[in-house]
Motif scaffolding. Sequence first.
Motif, PDB file in Angstrom:
ATOM      1  N   GLY A  76       0.778  -1.226   0.000  1.00 37.03           N
ATOM      2  CA  GLY A  76       0.000   0.000   0.000  1.00 37.03           C
ATOM      3  C   GLY A  76       0.810   1.277   0.000  1.00 37.03           C
ATOM      4  N   TRP A  77       2.072   1.233   0.347  1.00 34.49           N
ATOM      5  CA  TRP A  77       2.929   2.417   0.388  1.00 34.49           C
ATOM      6  C   TRP A  77       3.610   2.698  -0.954  1.00 34.49           C
ATOM      7  CZ3 TRP A  77       4.006  -2.386   2.115  1.00 34.49           C
ATOM      8  CH2 TRP A  77       5.098  -3.023   1.532  1.00 34.49           C
ATOM      9  N   ASP A  78       3.596   1.725  -1.859  1.00 34.96           N
ATOM     10  CA  ASP A  78       4.287   1.858  -3.140  1.00 34.96           C
ATOM     11  C   ASP A  78       3.597   2.893  -4.030  1.00 34.96           C
ATOM     12  OD1 ASP A  78       6.306   0.634  -5.118  1.00 34.96           O
ATOM     13  OD2 ASP A  78       4.402   0.526  -6.214  1.00 34.96           O
ATOM     14  N   GLU A  79       4.378   3.768  -4.633  1.00 31.21           N
ATOM     15  CA  GLU A  79       3.831   4.856  -5.456  1.00 31.21           C
ATOM     16  C   GLU A  79       2.926   4.334  -6.569  1.00 31.21           C
ATOM     17  OE1 GLU A  79       5.319   8.497  -8.362  1.00 31.21           O
ATOM     18  OE2 GLU A  79       6.804   7.383  -7.207  1.00 31.21           O
ATOM     19  N   ARG A  80       3.353   3.276  -7.241  1.00 32.04           N
ATOM     20  CA  ARG A  80       2.545   2.717  -8.337  1.00 32.04           C
ATOM     21  C   ARG A  80       1.217   2.186  -7.821  1.00 32.04           C
ATOM     22  NH1 ARG A  80       6.429  -1.656 -10.182  1.00 32.04           N
ATOM     23  NH2 ARG A  80       6.657  -1.625  -7.928  1.00 32.04           N
ATOM     24  N   CYS A  81       1.252   1.526  -6.675  1.00 31.83           N
ATOM     25  CA  CYS A  81       0.022   0.989  -6.078  1.00 31.83           C
ATOM     26  C   CYS A  81      -0.903   2.120  -5.652  1.00 31.83           C
ATOM     27  CB  CYS A  81       0.351   0.091  -4.889  1.00 31.83           C
ATOM     28  SG  CYS A  81       1.181  -1.435  -5.349  1.00 31.83           S
ATOM     29  N   LEU A  82      -0.329   3.192  -5.117  1.00 32.92           N
ATOM     30  CA  LEU A  82      -1.140   4.334  -4.698  1.00 32.92           C
ATOM     31  C   LEU A  82      -1.799   5.020  -5.887  1.00 32.92           C
ATOM     32  CD1 LEU A  82       1.143   5.833  -1.916  1.00 32.92           C
ATOM     33  CD2 LEU A  82      -1.102   4.763  -1.603  1.00 32.92           C
ATOM     34  N   ALA A 129      -2.546   3.600  -8.807  1.00 39.83           N
ATOM     35  CA  ALA A 129      -3.583   2.689  -9.301  1.00 39.83           C
ATOM     36  C   ALA A 129      -4.789   2.703  -8.369  1.00 39.83           C
ATOM     37  CB  ALA A 129      -3.019   1.279  -9.425  1.00 39.83           C
ATOM     38  N   SER A 130      -4.532   2.729  -7.075  1.00 45.04           N
ATOM     39  CA  SER A 130      -5.613   2.753  -6.092  1.00 45.04           C
ATOM     40  C   SER A 130      -6.456   4.015  -6.237  1.00 45.04           C
ATOM     41  CB  SER A 130      -5.044   2.667  -4.675  1.00 45.04           C
ATOM     42  OG  SER A 130      -4.389   1.439  -4.481  1.00 45.04           O
ATOM     43  N   ALA A 131      -5.802   5.149  -6.432  1.00 46.14           N
ATOM     44  CA  ALA A 131      -6.521   6.410  -6.609  1.00 46.14           C
ATOM     45  C   ALA A 131      -7.423   6.353  -7.834  1.00 46.14           C
ATOM     46  CB  ALA A 131      -5.532   7.561  -6.728  1.00 46.14           C
ATOM     47  N   SER A 132      -6.927   5.771  -8.913  1.00 42.09           N
ATOM     48  CA  SER A 132      -7.711   5.647 -10.139  1.00 42.09           C
ATOM     49  C   SER A 132      -8.905   4.715  -9.938  1.00 42.09           C
ATOM     50  CB  SER A 132      -6.825   5.131 -11.271  1.00 42.09           C
ATOM     51  OG  SER A 132      -7.579   4.935 -12.436  1.00 42.09           O
ATOM     52  N   ILE A 133      -8.673   3.603  -9.278  1.00 40.93           N
ATOM     53  CA  ILE A 133      -9.749   2.633  -9.011  1.00 40.93           C
ATOM     54  C   ILE A 133     -10.842   3.276  -8.172  1.00 40.93           C
ATOM     55  CG2 ILE A 133     -10.295   0.516  -7.735  1.00 40.93           C
ATOM     56  CD1 ILE A 133      -7.494  -0.504  -8.682  1.00 40.93           C
ATOM     57  N   LEU A 134     -10.459   3.996  -7.127  1.00 42.05           N
ATOM     58  CA  LEU A 134     -11.439   4.650  -6.266  1.00 42.05           C
ATOM     59  C   LEU A 134     -12.173   5.774  -6.996  1.00 42.05           C
ATOM     60  CD1 LEU A 134      -9.508   4.832  -2.887  1.00 42.05           C
ATOM     61  CD2 LEU A 134     -11.468   3.373  -3.440  1.00 42.05           C
ATOM     62  N   ALA A 135     -11.438   6.572  -7.766  1.00 46.75           N
ATOM     63  CA  ALA A 135     -12.041   7.694  -8.486  1.00 46.75           C
ATOM     64  C   ALA A 135     -13.095   7.225  -9.488  1.00 46.75           C
ATOM     65  CB  ALA A 135     -10.963   8.499  -9.196  1.00 46.75           C
ATOM     66  N   ASN A 136     -12.865   6.059 -10.067  1.00 52.87           N
ATOM     67  CA  ASN A 136     -13.805   5.525 -11.057  1.00 52.87           C
ATOM     68  C   ASN A 136     -14.868   4.626 -10.450  1.00 52.87           C
ATOM     69  OD1 ASN A 136     -12.872   6.520 -13.744  1.00 52.87           O
ATOM     70  ND2 ASN A 136     -10.961   5.645 -12.986  1.00 52.87           N
ATOM     71  N   GLY A 137     -14.753   4.346  -9.160  1.00 56.07           N
ATOM     72  CA  GLY A 137     -15.763   3.535  -8.480  1.00 56.07           C
ATOM     73  C   GLY A 137     -15.742   2.069  -8.846  1.00 56.07           C
TER      74      GLY A 137
END
Length: 69
Positions: A35-41, A43-51
């Motif tokens: 969860g701390w990795d920049e790439r994971c963060l 991707a996570s932001a994109s996943i959440l933003a798109n629902g």
Amino acid sequence: MFRYFSSSMATLHNLIDQMKKKAKEKKRTIIVAEGWDERCLKASASILANGYANLILLGDEKKIMSEAK
């Protein structure tokens, strides 16, 4: 050749659109091991933003929060 490429790209885009639609409908929970990795963060932001899904980020909360900013 170009016609085949164009056709296969359209098919790929349709497949991706179908997957996105299903992801929104089912809205599963994904556990992100790093969860701390920049790439994971990112991707996570994109996943959440798109629902597409709910997320659980694993790791040190302070480190994740500082990296997310």
